[in-house]
Structure formats: C-alpha cells, structure tokens
Design an enzyme around this catalytic site. Sequence first.
Site, PDB file in Angstrom:
ATOM      1  CG  HIS A   1      -2.042   0.982   1.118  1.00 51.21           C
ATOM      2  ND1 HIS A   1      -1.849   2.336   1.298  1.00 51.21           N
ATOM      3  CD2 HIS A   1      -3.355   0.810   0.822  1.00 51.21           C
ATOM      4  CE1 HIS A   1      -3.011   2.956   1.119  1.00 51.21           C
ATOM      5  NE2 HIS A   1      -3.936   2.055   0.832  1.00 51.21           N
TER       6      HIS A   1
ATOM      7  NE  ARG B   1      -6.072  -1.078  -0.297  1.00 54.68           N
ATOM      8  CZ  ARG B   1      -6.859  -1.811   0.463  1.00 54.68           C
ATOM      9  NH1 ARG B   1      -6.679  -3.114   0.517  1.00 54.68           N
ATOM     10  NH2 ARG B   1      -7.818  -1.261   1.170  1.00 54.68           N
TER      11      ARG B   1
ATOM     12  CE  LYS C   1      -9.995  -0.533  -2.616  1.00 49.08           C
ATOM     13  NZ  LYS C   1     -10.446  -0.555  -1.205  1.00 49.08           N
TER      14      LYS C   1
ATOM     15  CG  ASP D   1      -7.757   9.080  -1.682  1.00 48.77           C
ATOM     16  OD1 ASP D   1      -7.590  10.306  -1.556  1.00 48.77           O
ATOM     17  OD2 ASP D   1      -8.155   8.355  -0.746  1.00 48.77           O
TER      18      ASP D   1
ATOM     19  CB  CYS E   1      -4.684  11.274   0.882  1.00 47.84           C
ATOM     20  SG  CYS E   1      -5.241   9.578   0.778  1.00 47.84           S
ATOM     21  CE1 TYR E   2      -3.497   6.187  -0.081  1.00 47.17           C
ATOM     22  CE2 TYR E   2      -5.132   5.941  -1.807  1.00 47.17           C
ATOM     23  CZ  TYR E   2      -4.698   5.677  -0.526  1.00 47.17           C
ATOM     24  OH  TYR E   2      -5.456   4.897   0.306  1.00 47.17           O
TER      25      TYR E   2
ATOM     26  CG  ASP F   1     -10.977  10.213  -2.037  1.00 46.12           C
ATOM     27  OD1 ASP F   1     -10.620  10.030  -3.208  1.00 46.12           O
ATOM     28  OD2 ASP F   1     -11.439   9.299  -1.328  1.00 46.12           O
TER      29      ASP F   1
ATOM     30  CG  ASP G   1     -10.525  15.302   4.656  1.00 41.69           C
ATOM     31  OD1 ASP G   1      -9.298  15.423   4.473  1.00 41.69           O
ATOM     32  OD2 ASP G   1     -11.162  14.307   4.245  1.00 41.69           O
TER      33      ASP G   1
ATOM     34  CG  HIS H   1      -8.312  13.745   1.437  1.00 42.61           C
ATOM     35  ND1 HIS H   1      -9.111  13.234   2.442  1.00 42.61           N
ATOM     36  CD2 HIS H   1      -7.897  12.685   0.695  1.00 42.61           C
ATOM     37  CE1 HIS H   1      -9.189  11.908   2.286  1.00 42.61           C
ATOM     38  NE2 HIS H   1      -8.461  11.554   1.235  1.00 42.61           N
TER      39      HIS H   1
HETATM   40  C1  FPP Z   1      -6.477   1.985   3.217  1.00 47.36           C
HETATM   41  O1  FPP Z   1      -7.661   2.619   3.335  1.00 47.36           O
HETATM   42  C2  FPP Z   1      -5.405   2.791   3.859  1.00 47.36           C
HETATM   43  C3  FPP Z   1      -4.388   2.225   4.465  1.00 47.36           C
HETATM   44  C4  FPP Z   1      -4.312   0.743   4.555  1.00 47.36           C
HETATM   45  C5  FPP Z   1      -3.244   3.039   4.990  1.00 47.36           C
HETATM   46  C6  FPP Z   1      -3.526   4.153   5.959  1.00 47.36           C
HETATM   47  C7  FPP Z   1      -2.264   4.746   6.406  1.00 47.36           C
HETATM   48  C8  FPP Z   1      -1.912   6.024   6.188  1.00 47.36           C
HETATM   49  C9  FPP Z   1      -2.803   6.986   5.495  1.00 47.36           C
HETATM   50  C10 FPP Z   1      -0.542   6.567   6.516  1.00 47.36           C
HETATM   51  C11 FPP Z   1      -0.059   6.467   7.882  1.00 47.36           C
HETATM   52  C12 FPP Z   1       1.215   7.166   8.000  1.00 47.36           C
HETATM   53  C13 FPP Z   1       1.776   7.616   9.129  1.00 47.36           C
HETATM   54  C14 FPP Z   1       3.015   8.410   9.062  1.00 47.36           C
HETATM   55  C15 FPP Z   1       1.196   7.348  10.465  1.00 47.36           C
HETATM   56  P1  FPP Z   1      -8.821   2.347   2.280  1.00 47.36           P
HETATM   57  O2  FPP Z   1      -9.021   0.882   2.073  1.00 47.36           O
HETATM   58  O3  FPP Z   1      -9.978   3.152   2.739  1.00 47.36           O
HETATM   59  O4  FPP Z   1      -8.248   3.063   0.988  1.00 47.36           O
HETATM   60  P2  FPP Z   1      -7.769   2.461  -0.435  1.00 47.36           P
HETATM   61  O5  FPP Z   1      -8.960   1.869  -1.088  1.00 47.36           O
HETATM   62  O6  FPP Z   1      -7.299   3.684  -1.145  1.00 47.36           O
HETATM   63  O7  FPP Z   1      -6.666   1.471  -0.185  1.00 47.36           O
HETATM   64 ZN    ZN Z   2      -7.589   9.638   0.808  1.00 53.18          ZN
HETATM   65  K     K Z   3      -8.908   5.774   0.300  1.00 52.37           K
END
Ligand code: FPP
Ligand code: ZN
Ligand code: K
Length: 484
Positions: free
Chosen positions: A286, A334, A337, A340, A342-343, A392, A399, A402
């Site tokens: 991820h 990932r 998916k 977004d 934030c990535y 996003d 927010d 993001h």
């Molecule tokens: C999946 O969410 C998201 C994660 C598995 C990772 C979350 C971690 C962080 C944002 C970073 C943490 C960093 C620090 C420094 C503490 P989802 O399944 O809602 O999103 P997706 O579909 O985009 O994978």
């Molecule tokens: Zn996001």
């Molecule tokens: K997400």
Amino acid sequence: MTTPQAPSQSPSTRLQEHLTPSQQIEELSDSEGFEDTMEPATTQPLPSFPKLQMFESPLRDELVTDSSEIETETLDDILPFLDGNPYNFELNSFGVPKLQRLEHIIFLHKALRTYPAQFAAMDAARPWLLYWSLQGLTCLNEDVSEYRERVTYTFSAAQHPMGGFGGGHGQLPHLAGSYAAVLSLIIVGGKEAYDMIDRKTMWHFLGNMKQADGGFTMAPGGEEDIRGAFCAMVIVALLNLPLELPPTSPARIKGDETFLTKLPEWISRCQTFEGGIGAAPTNEAHGAYAFCALGCLALLGSPEEMLNKHLDVPALLSWLASRQTQPEGGFQGRTNKLVDGCYSHWVGGCWAIVEAAVQGSKDGVGARLWRREGLARYILACCQGQKGGLRDKPGKYPDAYHTCYNLAGLSAAQHRYVYDYEKNSGTTAAPLSAAFNWTVADVVEEEGKIWDREDTVNIIHPVFVVPWGQAEAARKYFEGKAEF
Ligand code: FPP
Ligand code: ZN
Ligand code: K
C-alpha cells in the site's frame, strides 16, 4: 541550485491590509461550517487537456467485478473535471484551474478552530488535525506563528508523564500522536515549543515500542507496523535522541542495543511479491506504507545505499509507477483500487527518495519515472473543493487530511528534490543525519509544467514533511543540548 520561492505576497497578506485573520475567516466563510456544495455548476471546457490522456488505461481487462464497476463509476465522476471546469474556477495560462490559495487558507484556519460536538470521536486524532492544518497552511506560504502559543499549550496537556503524546490530557501515548505532535511543534518552532517536549521520557516511550524483531509497535501492547518504525525514527532524528535503547525496551531485554538494530532488515521483510510495501511482513502493499518505509530508510542512510541494500528497487519502481492512474493522473494506494488525492503525497512523495536511489549523485540527470504533469492536473482540476479545501476525488468533501497531502503532492510534482552527499560533509557525520542532506531545484519546463508561479506551493522536506528549514532548525537546536 536554485531555491524557488512562493509568490511574495500571499493572498492573506493582501486581505490583512483590512481585516484581522479571524475577521477574514468570518467574512469569507460565513456559515458554511465544514461543508462544500457537491453540485457542479455549468461546465466550460478546459482548452489544454491532452487527448492522449483520455484513452482508458490499456491495462484494463474484460472481467467485470465490484472493483471494475466502481472504477468505471468513479471515472464518470472525474472526467467532467478533467475535460471541463464544473466550478468555473479561473484558469491558469495552461488552461487548468488555478490553485484556489485563499480559499484553502481560510479552510485550514477554520480547521484549527473549535469543532462541533460530533467531532468528539476524533479526539484521539487531535494532534493530526493540528499537523495537517499547520503543514497545509505553511505549504500555501501562510505564516502560522499566531498559533505558536496555542499549539505549545495544547501539546503540553497531551504529553504523557511516562513519555510521548496522546490525543489530549489523560490519553495514553501513541506513536502516531507523538509524530504529529512533534511535527506540529517543529512547524510553529521556537524555544518554548521545542523545550516543552520532554526528550528523556520520549526516549523511554520510543524504547518501549521497539521490539526484538526490529520493528516498533504503535502503542504499548498495540499493533506493530511500518508506521511505528517511521514515526519513531523521525522523532529520534529530529530531537537528536540517543540511539542506545533504554533498559526497559523489550528489544533491549532480548539483547539488542540500539533503535537501529534489525530495523532495515525488518523493513525489507515488508516488501511484497508485487514490489510495493505492506504495513508489516506478509501484508498487502500500500502506498501509505511505502512512504513510511522509504522515509524510514532515508533516515538511516543515503537513499542510494539504503534502498539498494534493503529493497528490490526494480520491483519497487515497477509497482510505484503502476500506482499512477490513467487517465486520471493521480495515484491510487494499491492495485485495483481508486485514485485518491491523499496518495498525491503517500505515493507522490516516494519519488524523491526513489529518484535519489536510482540517480545516485546530485549530478545525475533527472530520471523521469512518473508524470508530474498528470498528478498536478488531477490535484488542481479534480481535488479542489468548490469552497476551499482539497479532497479525495470529485463527490467527496474536502478535509484537512486531504488538503495537507494534496498540497504536499503538488509540492512533490513542482519541485525536484536532490540528495546531496556533500551538503553536510564539512560537519561531523552525526548519527541519523542522512535526511539533512537534501537540496531542492525547480522542475524544468520540459517535464511538462501545467502550473503558473501563482499555483506553486512551498517546498517541503521530502522525508520529514514539514516546511523547508524547520527540520534543520529543530535538529540544530537539539544538537546544542546535553544528552537530556
Ligand atoms: C487503506 O484505506 C489505507 C491504508 C491501509 C493506509 C492508511 C495509512 C496512512 C494513510 C498513513 C499512515 C502514516 C503515518 C506516518 C502514520 P482504504 O481501504 O480506505 O483506501 P484504499 O482503497 O485507497 O486502499
Ligand atoms: Zn484519501
Ligand atoms: K482511500
């Protein structure tokens, strides 16, 4: 090497000629609360959207699944923002919506105010709310010194007597909260903010998180994952803490000596068959965890040495490059998916470290491993909320999280970070000083700029994710301290 500056007069400076910051917020944000209207206005076409980018990803296959269906629906929401201008934003000279700087500044100032009762559930995330807002504001060239006292006061109450920070007074300490607290204090800066951190109890807290397999738990008895390793090592590096483990550390009890023992080997175990990096060994790769892993390795040594020694770099490159979505231009977290905003940072921020590993030296010709233009276009055209804040994707509310990470991603697209082996060669090779060797250059025209000077955000530190210079200032301050 040039050091680009953001526009000299920020919108708030212009506004401040007439009103105090809180008056401006009242004046310009009236009673919207945290809402954004989701209704697109009439659409005017964007003149410069490259037709080539309109082709669907050549990698899509025929199989219909829940994932493929939601991907198609998402694209339907996004395309109007890529080839039109539903919010009628003013366009820049490339025909792309301008960075709505003033609106984002107002949004983030509001995020630092009092929250309605339903936000009580987010109490443990309070350090994050401060960090995202402060980091976002500084990225937009806004002065945050007005928050210095409040931030110091807020975190003095959230500091646990046994070390580390929780979400507020009486809450147990946590590595994520401690990371966000330390970064916030470093962003506002100054002796009072620095001295409020109890470095000795922090050292004990971090030691108690270090495990005998090399990794770190997030909290006492909590989950062990790559966030823990990254957050802990960021704190050790910034506060210049001793690398030696305290006697109570679970790792120390098993015979390990320092925070670094077996750490890169543990990170290496998080790389998956896809080439990306998971939260812990055996977990799915991820982007958010990839940034934590690369950031952590870049704290331990030069990217060139650390990545090549501990990761399969070609596999990592292939996985990272596959995270840039087509035709959206932004990143997904990932495989299979959705894109977004934030990535833009979690994946977009990986490139500086990876490029440094691949290029090796500061004279290396800029490797073009990803499309900066595509990312900047996704952020400016699709992620700017109609009334400030970033999000996003179209259809989602903006927010602070993001907003912070879209802006950090925009910074990654707009600047080229270079690892300079010679930067600190005059000084002694202090422990954990590798991440203080970065320099920065503007992105050159040939790389496909689609932003004007007014759309340019400030440079941030590629590993610490704080304003340029603030990590260095803190480290320098703590190097001047006795051990504790
Ligand atoms: C999946 O969410 C998201 C994660 C598995 C990772 C979350 C971690 C962080 C944002 C970073 C943490 C960093 C620090 C420094 C503490 P989802 O399944 O809602 O999103 P997706 O579909 O985009 O994978
Ligand atoms: Zn996001
Ligand atoms: K997400």
